[in-house]
Every structure is written in structure tokens, then in C-alpha cells.
Design an enzyme around this catalytic site. Structure first.
Site: not given
Ligand code: CP
Ligand code: NVA
Length: 308
Positions: A107, A225, A294
């Protein structure tokens, strides 16, 4: 090499296989969520590195649990604590990690980091969210929709709010899974046109509609979102809230969708901002099934990456 970088980069037949595997593995657990390994252990003798350069609850826990359920082991690494966060190149990091682990999930911020990691790694790389996309989330969302309503092909998905990274993966999925997608939000927060044109080129009817009420007509699935994503400057907060207020998913807005429309949110949510608690906890909402899925979807993604 089976990297899972984005939904538009994986063949539709392979995506379908991943969803089917997820579903059958979920069913094979016979309702067990916690404390049980899978009957076969396809990730036995596999070690998976999970790298986080941004916060996470779902992605972190679901990947970690998923690997363990399949008999593998994990290593959760924070980008800041790695040399990666102190000037070591992504290419060198990729080559070093490939000598130790069997699979890497990352990530990160810039999409380029993910792409470079995949380019130089000798093991599969999975996108656990970048500033631009979030493919694992949408695989879970497809699984969730189909469990509740059957095939998503030909259905209408409406996204209300910011045209962000999660929307972008929905646009990729619209092209690959053959559903229609309407974006409703202010022009200043429109998605990158590239996502829209790609989906359209694959036959998806992608519509941009400023009026949220009109957008909802015939919606099978309504999604929103957070209004401010992790990569957005906090200074944008107030302006975004002003721009997006009219796109809040509340009972009134949901009443314009189909009566049996589902509501999804990838979470974390800011309750009573982008969506009201009444909707999030109401009869249309499947947000916690989505969060659970997930786990199942990513287990299938990992198996596909490793060919096990
Ligand atoms: N939806 C999602 O990716 O949540 P997190 O940021 O908690 O991993
Ligand atoms: N759009 C949000 C999604 C989090 C899972 C972000 O990137 O913060």
C-alpha cells in the site's frame, strides 16, 4: 509473472476465476470466520511481505489473516521503518525482498512505486491501494454484489462523491465485468478521464451526471467513499465538504435508486458526512459483508498470483 496491479490489467476470464475461487473457498469454510485454517493449505511454505506506507485496518488484517488461514506466514512492514523510507531505491528493495519472500503486497502513495516494485521483483506483487486505484477492494465488492444479487454484468452502479482511487477501480471493473457506471459529483472532483474512456471502450455505459437524484434512477448499487482520501491535503477538507454536501448518500437520495438497491462503502467512513448512519446501518447496506469479503477475495487473488 502474475502480478495483481489493477483490474484492467488482468484478463476478464482470470478475474472471473478469482471471484469463483473466492466464493468456493468462502463456502468451504462453512460459515467459519475466525480460528480455523482452510482444509487444504495452499500457502504452506510461503512467506508474504505486507508493506504499508499508509494506515490500514481492513487491508492489513484481512491479508494477514488470509495468509495464515491458507497455511502461510506474513511479515507486516511499515514503509517508514524500512530503508525504503530512508532513500533506498524501490528497485533495490524489490530485488532484495525477492530473495526472501514469495509474494509482496504494498500500500503506497505514487502508482509509480507499485509499478517499479513489480518491474524489479522476481515474485508477484499485489496492489493494496495507491493514490490512483484500489483493485482488491473492488474484487471484494464484486463478490459481495454477486452473493446478494447474482451476476453484476448489465447492472447499474452509481458512485456519489469524489472521483477517487476507489472509483477508478470501479471504472476498471465496469469494463472487465460488463456493468454500467454513473459518476455523480462536482466537476472539480471528476475522475481522471482515462478511467472513463477505458471503460467506455470496453462497452460499459459510463455516465457523468451532476444531479445526484437523476443519477440514482435505476441504480442496482450505490457506492460512496470518504470525501478526503489519505493522499489528499487536509487543507482541502473544508472546500471538499462544501462541494460534496449535496452528494451525501442519505435515505432521501437512496429512495431514488431501485427499491432493492444495495449500498456499499469500502470503509473507513466518516459517518454522517459522505453517508448517513441511517443508510450505513439500514436495509440496503452490505458494508460489513464487503469488509469480510476483502478476506475471501484476497485469498483468491494470492492463490492466483502464486498459481497454487
Ligand atoms: N477499505 C480499506 O482498504 O480499508 P483500510 O484502509 O482499513 O485497509
Ligand atoms: N479513498 C480512500 C480509500 C481508503 C480505503 C483513501 O485513499 O484514503
Amino acid at each position: 509473472m502474475n502480478h495483481f496491479l489493477d483490474i484492467n490489467k488482468t484478463d476478464p476470464a482470470e478475474l472471473r476465476k478469482i471471484i469463483d475461487t473466492a466464493r468456493s473457498m468462502k463456502e468451504a469454510r462453512n460459515g467459519y470466520l475466525r480460528g480455523k485454517h482452510d482444509d487444504d493449505l495452499p500457502l504452506k511454505d510461503h512467506i508474504v511481505a505486507l508493506i504499508f506506507e499508509k494506515p490500514s485496518t481492513r487491508t492489513r488484517v484481512s491479508f494477514d489473516v488470509g495468509v495464515r488461514q491458507m497455511g502461510g506466514q506474513t511479515m507486516v512492514l511499515s514503509g517508514k521503518e524500512m530503508q525504503l523510507g530512508h532513500g533506498e531505491t524501490i528497485a533495490d528493495t524489490a530485488r532484495v525482498l525477492s530473495r526472501y519472500v514469495d509474494l509482496i503486497m504494498i500500500r503506497t502513495f505514487e502508482e509509480q512505486t507499485l509499478l517499479e516494485l513489480a518491474e524489479y521483483a522476481d515474485v508477484p506483487v499485489i496492489n493494496g491501494l495507491t493514490d490512483r486505484t484500489h483493485p482488491c477492494q473492488i474484487m471484494a465488492d464484486i463478490l459481495t454484489f454477486e452473493e446478494h444479487r447474482g451476476p453484476i454484468a448489465g447492472k447499474k452502479v452509481v458512485w456519489s462523491g469524489d472521483g477517487n482511487n476507489v472509483f477508478a477501480s470501479f471504472a476498471h471493473a465496469a469494463g472487465q465485468f460488463g456493468f454500467d457506471l454513473t459518476f455523480t459529483g462536482p466537476e472539480s472532483l471528476d475522475p481522471e478521464m482515462e478511467f472513463v474512456t477505458q471503460a467506455r471502450a470496453k462497452g460499459s455505459n459510463v455516465v457523468i451526471e451532476r444531479d445526484p437524484v437523476k443519477a440514482m434512477q435505476g441504480a442496482d448499487l450505490v457506492v460512496t467513499d470518504t470525501w478526503v482520501s489519505m493522499h489528499d491535503p487536509q487543507s482541502a477538507r473544508e472546500r471538499r465538504h462544501n462541494q460534496l454536501r449535496g452528494y451525501q448518500v442519505n435515505d432521501e437520495l437512496m429512495s431514488h435508486a431501485k427499491p432493492d438497491a444495495l449500498f456499499m462503502h469500502c470503509l473507513p467512513a466518516h459517518r454522517d458526512e459522505e453517508a448517513t448512519s441511517a443508510v450505513m446501518d439500514g436495509p440496503h447496506s452490505v458494508i460489513f459483508d464487503e469488509a469480510e469479503n476483502r478476506l475471501h477475495a484476497q485469498k483468491a487473488v494470492m492463490r492466483w498470483c502464486l498459481g497454487v
